[in-house]
Write a protein that holds these residues in place. Structure first.
Motif, short mmCIF file in Angstrom:
data_model
loop_
_atom_site.label_atom_id
_atom_site.label_comp_id
_atom_site.label_asym_id
_atom_site.label_seq_id
_atom_site.Cartn_x
_atom_site.Cartn_y
_atom_site.Cartn_z
N SER A 15 5.96 -3.10 3.38
CA SER A 15 6.15 -1.82 2.70
C SER A 15 5.50 -1.87 1.33
O SER A 15 5.56 -2.89 0.63
N LEU A 16 4.87 -0.76 0.95
CA LEU A 16 4.28 -0.68 -0.39
C LEU A 16 5.35 -0.71 -1.47
O LEU A 16 5.06 -1.00 -2.63
N ALA A 17 6.58 -0.40 -1.09
CA ALA A 17 7.69 -0.45 -2.05
C ALA A 17 7.94 -1.88 -2.54
O ALA A 17 8.50 -2.09 -3.61
N ASP A 18 7.49 -2.86 -1.74
CA ASP A 18 7.65 -4.26 -2.13
C ASP A 18 6.55 -4.71 -3.08
O ASP A 18 6.61 -5.82 -3.62
N CYS A 19 5.51 -3.87 -3.25
CA CYS A 19 4.42 -4.17 -4.18
C CYS A 19 4.61 -3.30 -5.42
O CYS A 19 5.49 -2.44 -5.49
N ASN A 20 3.78 -3.54 -6.39
CA ASN A 20 3.70 -2.61 -7.52
C ASN A 20 2.82 -1.46 -7.07
O ASN A 20 1.62 -1.39 -7.36
N ASN A 21 3.41 -0.52 -6.28
CA ASN A 21 2.59 0.44 -5.52
C ASN A 21 1.95 1.53 -6.37
O ASN A 21 1.08 2.25 -5.89
N LYS A 22 2.40 1.73 -7.61
CA LYS A 22 1.76 2.66 -8.56
C LYS A 22 1.68 4.10 -8.04
O LYS A 22 0.86 4.89 -8.52
N GLY A 23 2.48 4.42 -7.03
CA GLY A 23 2.47 5.79 -6.51
C GLY A 23 1.82 5.94 -5.15
O GLY A 23 1.85 7.03 -4.58
N PHE A 24 1.24 4.87 -4.62
CA PHE A 24 0.68 4.94 -3.27
C PHE A 24 1.82 4.93 -2.26
O PHE A 24 2.79 4.17 -2.40
N SER A 25 1.70 5.75 -1.22
CA SER A 25 2.79 5.89 -0.26
C SER A 25 2.50 5.29 1.11
O SER A 25 3.42 4.90 1.83
N ARG A 26 1.24 5.21 1.49
CA ARG A 26 0.88 4.61 2.78
C ARG A 26 -0.53 4.04 2.69
O ARG A 26 -1.29 4.35 1.77
N VAL A 27 -0.87 3.23 3.69
CA VAL A 27 -2.20 2.63 3.76
C VAL A 27 -2.96 3.26 4.91
O VAL A 27 -2.47 3.33 6.04
N LEU A 28 -4.16 3.75 4.62
CA LEU A 28 -5.06 4.23 5.66
C LEU A 28 -6.06 3.12 5.95
O LEU A 28 -6.89 2.77 5.11
N LEU A 29 -5.97 2.56 7.15
CA LEU A 29 -6.92 1.54 7.59
C LEU A 29 -8.11 2.27 8.18
O LEU A 29 -8.08 2.75 9.31
N GLN A 30 -9.16 2.38 7.38
CA GLN A 30 -10.30 3.23 7.71
C GLN A 30 -11.31 2.48 8.59
O GLN A 30 -12.04 1.60 8.13
N LEU A 31 -11.34 2.84 9.88
CA LEU A 31 -12.30 2.25 10.80
C LEU A 31 -13.61 3.03 10.71
O LEU A 31 -13.62 4.25 10.84
N PHE A 32 -14.72 2.33 10.48
CA PHE A 32 -16.00 3.03 10.36
C PHE A 32 -17.10 2.19 10.97
O PHE A 32 -16.94 0.99 11.21
N GLY A 33 -18.24 2.83 11.24
CA GLY A 33 -19.38 2.13 11.81
C GLY A 33 -20.17 2.99 12.76
O GLY A 33 -20.11 4.23 12.70
N TYR A 34 -20.91 2.35 13.64
CA TYR A 34 -21.75 3.06 14.60
C TYR A 34 -20.91 3.65 15.72
O TYR A 34 -19.78 3.21 15.98
N LEU A 35 -21.51 4.61 16.42
CA LEU A 35 -20.88 5.16 17.62
C LEU A 35 -20.79 4.09 18.70
O LEU A 35 -21.70 3.28 18.88
N GLY A 36 -19.68 4.12 19.44
CA GLY A 36 -19.56 3.31 20.64
C GLY A 36 -19.42 1.82 20.43
O GLY A 36 -19.79 1.04 21.30
N HIS A 37 -18.86 1.40 19.29
CA HIS A 37 -18.73 -0.04 19.03
C HIS A 37 -17.29 -0.54 19.18
O HIS A 37 -17.01 -1.70 18.86
N GLY A 38 -16.37 0.32 19.63
CA GLY A 38 -15.04 -0.17 19.96
C GLY A 38 -13.92 0.21 19.02
O GLY A 38 -12.85 -0.39 19.06
N LYS A 39 -14.15 1.22 18.15
CA LYS A 39 -13.09 1.63 17.23
C LYS A 39 -11.88 2.16 17.99
O LYS A 39 -10.73 1.78 17.71
#
Length: 302
Positions: A15-39
Motif C-alpha cells: 500500500s502507498l499508505a506504508d510509504c511517504n506517498n505525498k498524495g499518490f493514491s494508486r500505481v498505474l503500471l504502464q505497459l507500452f511498446g510495439y503492437l502484438g508483443h504480448g501486453k
C-alpha cells in the motif's frame, strides 16, 4: 527465500499508505511498446497468478501478431496496483512515439479510445483531457517486447531512444519485460537490451488460453517481477514532489516534445521547398544553355 504464498501476500498487501506517498493514491503500471508483443497476454497472466483462480481472458489477445488494443484499458490487480494496457504502435516514428509519451505520462483519459493525431492535434487532446485525468496516479513504465520478433541493430537504436525518453518523462528507468522466454532468440535480444544499459530486464512465458498449466517457475517469474517493481516504487516515491507537480512536469515534457517535433517538420518542409526550387532553377538553366547551343549550331555564314 520467500515462498510463493509469502511473495503473493507481500504484493497484495502493498500500500502507498506504508510509504511517504505525498498524495499518490494508486500505481498505474504502464505497459507500452510495439503492437502484438504480448501486453494483453501479460495482463491475463498477472491476473491468473495473483488471483490464483481459474484462467480467464481479461485482455483481448485475438490478434497476436498485429495487436488488438486501441484503448487505454485498466485492469486492477490489487487495491494499489493497476495495469494499463496502452495502445501500441507499429513503427517508432515521431507521431506514434508522441502518442506513446502522452499515454505514458498519463495525459490522456483511461478506458477510452485512443486515436492518433498529426500536427498539434495531440496538444488539443491533452488539454481537453486535463479534467478527466487523476494527478494522484503514480506512473511506473514497463516496456514489453517479444523475443520472437528478434531485435536488429537499427531497431535497437530506436528502442534505446524510446526508453531514454520514457525515463526522462517518468523519472523511472522502464522495466523491460521480454515475453516468450523459451524462444531461442532470448539470449540475443537480452544482450541487445543489456547493451542499452537497461537496469531491469525480466523474461517470462505468458500463460495462454491454450497453455495455462500452473507451474512454479511461471508463477515465480511473475511474482519476482512485481516485488522488484514495488521496491522501485518505494525508492522513487521518496524522491518525488507532489502528484500535481509531477503531472505538470510530464505535461510540459510532452508538449515540448510535440512543439520541437512540429518545428523540425516545418524546417524540413522549408528545406525541401528550397531544394526543389534550386533544382527547378538548375533545370531551367540547363534547358536555356541547351537552347543556346542549338541556336548557335543552326546558324550559317552567308
Amino acid at each position: 527465500m520467500q515462498t510463493i504464498p509469502e511473495m503473493t501476500n507481500f504484493i497484495k498487501n502493498f500500500s502507498l499508505a506504508d510509504c511517504n506517498n505525498k498524495g499518490f493514491s494508486r500505481v498505474l503500471l504502464q505497459l507500452f511498446g510495439y503492437l502484438g508483443h504480448g501486453k494483453s497476454s501479460f495482463i491475463n497472466t498477472c491476473k491468473y497468478v495473483l488471483d490464483d483462480t481459474e484462467y480467464k481472458t481479461y485482455a483481448d489477445v485475438k490478434s497476436n501478431d498485429g495487436g488488438n488494443t486501441t484503448e487505454r484499458i485498466t485492469y486492477e490487480l490489487t487495491d494499489t496496483l493497476t495495469l494499463v494496457d496502452n495502445r501500441g504502435c507499429s513503427v517508432m516514428n515521431e507521431y506514434e512515439t508522441g502518442e506513446i509519451f502522452a499515454q505514458l505520462g498519463n495525459l490522456l483519459p483511461l478506458n477510452q479510445q485512443v486515436s492518433w493525431s498529426k500536427g498539434i492535434g495531440l496538444v488539443d487532446r491533452i488539454v481537453e483531457a486535463e479534467r478527466y485525468v487523476q494527478s494522484s496516479d503514480f506512473i511506473y513504465p514497463i516496456f514489453v517486447y517479444s523475443v520472437k520478433k528478434g531485435l536488429s541493430a537499427d531497431e535497437a537504436l530506436e528502442v534505446k531512444e524510446l526508453l531514454t525518453t520514457a525515463r526522462n518523462l517518468t523519472g523511472i528507468c522502464p522495466l523491460v519485460l521480454l515475453t516468450h522466454k523459451t524462444n531461442p532468440n532470448l539470449r540475443a535480444v537480452r544482450a541487445r537490451f543489456e547493451d542499452m544499459d537497461v537496469e531491469r530486464i525480466f523474461a517470462l512465458e505468458n500463460f495462454t488460453p491454450e497453455d495455462h498449466l500452473k507451474t512454479r517457475g511461471k508463477h515465480e517469474d511473475v511474482l519476482k517481477l512485481y516485488i522488484e517493481v514495488i521496491r522501485d516504487i518505494e525508492f522513487r516515491m521518496e524522491r518525488m514532489s507532489s502528484p500535481e507537480d509531477e503531472r505538470e512536469k510530464r505535461k510540459q515534457f510532452v508538449l515540448k516534445f510535440v512543439y520541437e517535433r512540429e518545428l523540425r517538420k516545418t524546417q524540413q518542409e522549408v528545406e525541401r521547398k528550397l531544394r526543389e526550387e534550386a533544382r527547378r532553377k538548375e533545370e531551367a538553366e540547363a534547358r536555356r544553355k541547351e537552347a543556346e547551343k542549338a541556336a548557335e549550331g543552326g546558324c550559317t555564314i552567308q
